[in-house]
Design a protein around this motif. Structure first.
Motif, PDB file in Angstrom:
ATOM      1  N   GLU A   3       5.924 -29.344   5.118  1.00 15.03           N
ATOM      2  CA  GLU A   3       6.717 -29.874   3.997  1.00 15.03           C
ATOM      3  C   GLU A   3       7.078 -28.780   2.991  1.00 15.03           C
ATOM      4  OE1 GLU A   3       2.347 -30.839   3.127  1.00 15.03           O
ATOM      5  OE2 GLU A   3       3.667 -30.925   4.872  1.00 15.03           O
ATOM      6  N   ASN A   4       6.208 -27.784   2.831  1.00 17.83           N
ATOM      7  CA  ASN A   4       6.506 -26.657   1.941  1.00 17.83           C
ATOM      8  C   ASN A   4       7.538 -25.727   2.574  1.00 17.83           C
ATOM      9  OD1 ASN A   4       4.702 -27.595   0.005  1.00 17.83           O
ATOM     10  ND2 ASN A   4       3.008 -26.414   0.841  1.00 17.83           N
ATOM     11  N   ASP A   5       7.398 -25.501   3.874  1.00 20.20           N
ATOM     12  CA  ASP A   5       8.397 -24.701   4.590  1.00 20.20           C
ATOM     13  C   ASP A   5       9.782 -25.338   4.428  1.00 20.20           C
ATOM     14  OD1 ASP A   5       6.311 -23.072   5.496  1.00 20.20           O
ATOM     15  OD2 ASP A   5       6.350 -23.857   7.552  1.00 20.20           O
ATOM     16  N   GLU A   6       9.840 -26.657   4.599  1.00 18.41           N
ATOM     17  CA  GLU A   6      11.111 -27.375   4.470  1.00 18.41           C
ATOM     18  C   GLU A   6      11.670 -27.268   3.049  1.00 18.41           C
ATOM     19  OE1 GLU A   6      11.865 -31.941   4.188  1.00 18.41           O
ATOM     20  OE2 GLU A   6      11.842 -31.393   6.327  1.00 18.41           O
ATOM     21  N   ALA A   7      10.818 -27.412   2.040  1.00 17.18           N
ATOM     22  CA  ALA A   7      11.272 -27.323   0.645  1.00 17.18           C
ATOM     23  C   ALA A   7      11.896 -25.959   0.364  1.00 17.18           C
ATOM     24  CB  ALA A   7      10.111 -27.596  -0.312  1.00 17.18           C
ATOM     25  N   CYS A   8      11.318 -24.908   0.908  1.00 19.10           N
ATOM     26  CA  CYS A   8      11.875 -23.565   0.716  1.00 19.10           C
ATOM     27  C   CYS A   8      13.200 -23.411   1.445  1.00 19.10           C
ATOM     28  CB  CYS A   8      10.870 -22.511   1.186  1.00 19.10           C
ATOM     29  SG  CYS A   8       9.390 -22.426   0.155  1.00 19.10           S
ATOM     30  N   ALA A   9      13.292 -23.955   2.646  1.00 22.08           N
ATOM     31  CA  ALA A   9      14.545 -23.896   3.406  1.00 22.08           C
ATOM     32  C   ALA A   9      15.661 -24.606   2.651  1.00 22.08           C
ATOM     33  CB  ALA A   9      14.359 -24.506   4.795  1.00 22.08           C
ATOM     34  N   VAL A  10      15.380 -25.795   2.168  1.00 19.38           N
ATOM     35  CA  VAL A  10      16.379 -26.573   1.433  1.00 19.38           C
ATOM     36  C   VAL A  10      16.805 -25.840   0.167  1.00 19.38           C
ATOM     37  CG1 VAL A  10      16.732 -28.713   0.120  1.00 19.38           C
ATOM     38  CG2 VAL A  10      15.683 -28.800   2.394  1.00 19.38           C
ATOM     39  N   ALA A  11      15.841 -25.296  -0.569  1.00 24.50           N
ATOM     40  CA  ALA A  11      16.164 -24.557  -1.800  1.00 24.50           C
ATOM     41  C   ALA A  11      17.055 -23.366  -1.493  1.00 24.50           C
ATOM     42  CB  ALA A  11      14.880 -24.104  -2.493  1.00 24.50           C
ATOM     43  N   GLY A  12      16.772 -22.661  -0.409  1.00 21.28           N
ATOM     44  CA  GLY A  12      17.591 -21.513  -0.041  1.00 21.28           C
ATOM     45  C   GLY A  12      19.018 -21.897   0.269  1.00 21.28           C
ATOM     46  N   VAL A  13      19.193 -22.918   1.087  1.00 16.85           N
ATOM     47  CA  VAL A  13      20.538 -23.355   1.471  1.00 16.85           C
ATOM     48  C   VAL A  13      21.318 -23.848   0.254  1.00 16.85           C
ATOM     49  CG1 VAL A  13      21.844 -25.045   2.827  1.00 16.85           C
ATOM     50  CG2 VAL A  13      19.859 -23.889   3.845  1.00 16.85           C
ATOM     51  N   GLU A  14      20.685 -24.656  -0.558  1.00 19.99           N
ATOM     52  CA  GLU A  14      21.371 -25.216  -1.723  1.00 19.99           C
ATOM     53  C   GLU A  14      21.704 -24.148  -2.775  1.00 19.99           C
ATOM     54  OE1 GLU A  14      18.864 -28.498  -2.894  1.00 19.99           O
ATOM     55  OE2 GLU A  14      19.733 -29.799  -1.323  1.00 19.99           O
ATOM     56  N   SER A  15      20.982 -23.031  -2.754  1.00 19.10           N
ATOM     57  CA  SER A  15      21.232 -21.967  -3.737  1.00 19.10           C
ATOM     58  C   SER A  15      22.603 -21.320  -3.562  1.00 19.10           C
ATOM     59  CB  SER A  15      20.145 -20.894  -3.653  1.00 19.10           C
ATOM     60  OG  SER A  15      20.332 -20.067  -2.510  1.00 19.10           O
ATOM     61  N   VAL A  16      23.202 -21.448  -2.372  1.00 16.27           N
ATOM     62  CA  VAL A  16      24.524 -20.864  -2.121  1.00 16.27           C
ATOM     63  C   VAL A  16      25.587 -21.958  -1.999  1.00 16.27           C
ATOM     64  CG1 VAL A  16      23.615 -18.732  -1.092  1.00 16.27           C
ATOM     65  CG2 VAL A  16      24.153 -20.686   0.388  1.00 16.27           C
ATOM     66  N   ASP A  17      25.293 -23.103  -2.580  1.00 19.65           N
ATOM     67  CA  ASP A  17      26.233 -24.240  -2.617  1.00 19.65           C
ATOM     68  C   ASP A  17      26.640 -24.726  -1.241  1.00 19.65           C
ATOM     69  OD1 ASP A  17      26.241 -24.301  -5.440  1.00 19.65           O
ATOM     70  OD2 ASP A  17      27.734 -22.693  -5.482  1.00 19.65           O
ATOM     71  N   LEU A  18      25.685 -24.692  -0.301  1.00 28.09           N
ATOM     72  CA  LEU A  18      25.877 -25.299   1.007  1.00 28.09           C
ATOM     73  C   LEU A  18      24.963 -26.508   1.095  1.00 28.09           C
ATOM     74  CD1 LEU A  18      26.151 -22.108   3.231  1.00 28.09           C
ATOM     75  CD2 LEU A  18      28.008 -23.651   2.530  1.00 28.09           C
ATOM     76  N   VAL A  19      25.102 -27.286   2.161  1.00 28.72           N
ATOM     77  CA  VAL A  19      24.355 -28.527   2.300  1.00 28.72           C
ATOM     78  C   VAL A  19      23.226 -28.338   3.307  1.00 28.72           C
ATOM     79  CG1 VAL A  19      24.523 -30.962   2.966  1.00 28.72           C
ATOM     80  CG2 VAL A  19      26.417 -29.865   1.753  1.00 28.72           C
ATOM     81  N   ALA A  20      22.010 -28.676   2.881  1.00 19.49           N
ATOM     82  CA  ALA A  20      20.839 -28.594   3.743  1.00 19.49           C
ATOM     83  C   ALA A  20      20.631 -29.954   4.394  1.00 19.49           C
ATOM     84  CB  ALA A  20      19.610 -28.218   2.914  1.00 19.49           C
ATOM     85  N   ASP A  21      20.624 -29.977   5.726  1.00 13.13           N
ATOM     86  CA  ASP A  21      20.400 -31.209   6.490  1.00 13.13           C
ATOM     87  C   ASP A  21      19.050 -31.105   7.159  1.00 13.13           C
ATOM     88  OD1 ASP A  21      20.393 -33.349   8.240  1.00 13.13           O
ATOM     89  OD2 ASP A  21      22.315 -32.853   9.185  1.00 13.13           O
ATOM     90  N   ALA A  22      18.024 -31.623   6.460  1.00  6.95           N
ATOM     91  CA  ALA A  22      16.645 -31.524   6.946  1.00  6.95           C
ATOM     92  C   ALA A  22      16.302 -32.627   7.939  1.00  6.95           C
ATOM     93  CB  ALA A  22      15.668 -31.558   5.781  1.00  6.95           C
ATOM     94  N   GLY A  23      17.165 -33.620   8.060  1.00  5.56           N
ATOM     95  CA  GLY A  23      16.918 -34.708   8.996  1.00  5.56           C
ATOM     96  C   GLY A  23      16.224 -35.842   8.329  1.00  5.56           C
TER      97      GLY A  23
END
Length: 171
Positions: free
Chosen positions: A151-171
């Motif tokens: 869950e922490n790995d996912e939170a970091c992935a989402v934060a990274g993607v959203e930081s460049v104004d793209l959409v994170a699709d974690a499922g």
């Protein structure tokens, strides 16, 4: 293809007819740039440091499943690059974020065992793998993060993607 513009003689997803042959159309394609991928990884690592997480390894893949950026923090385990890659690659291969894959793997472990065999062990069905989409929903690539709890790995992935104004699709 030049600068994200592909010239084609046919309309996308169409069959040729006598009025289309020979006509040039411009089809705009969106690709994940090296700069965006680097910024995604750096933002994800910043999020991890802000949360005080264990050392991470992060991989961003293009649509073909090829690494664009891989970063491994000091102290991250020696298998983490392969795990991060497998999380990201699994998302691309199944077309779903890692959270969806993890839920499905719990419900149908035999199917995911078969996927692991088919992919020659390249799929990890776990949170921390996230699809990267543009605002229109087009798939650009994926990110895999490994090193802490899923869950922490996912939170970091989402934060990274959203930081460049793209959409994170974690499922």
């Amino acid at each position: 293809m030049r600068h994200g513009i592909e010239e084609t003689n046919l309309r996308p997803h169409s069959t040729p007819n006598h009025t289309q042959i020979g006509k040039k159309m411009k089809v705009t394609t969106t690709v994940l740039s090296l700069t965006q991928a680097s910024d995604i990884v750096d933002a994800a690592l910043s999020k991890a440091r802000a949360l005080g997480l264990r050392p991470l390894t992060i991989t961003v893949l293009d649509l073909g499943g090829h690494p664009v950026v891989v970063k491994r923090e000091d102290g991250s385990g020696i298998l983490r690059p392969q795990i991060a890659h497998a999380k990201a690659w699994g998302c691309l291969g199944t077309g779903a974020g890692g959270a969806a894959g993890a839920r499905h793997a719990t419900r149908d472990p035999a199917f995911f065992a078969a996927l692991a065999a088919i992919s020659e062990g390249r799929i990890a069905s776990s949170r921390g793998g996230v699809l990267i989409r543009d605002a229109a929903g087009s798939l650009l690539g994926s990110i895999g993060v490994s090193g802490d709890r899923p869950e922490n790995d996912e939170a970091c992935a989402v934060a990274g993607v959203e930081s460049v104004d793209l959409v994170a699709d974690a499922g």
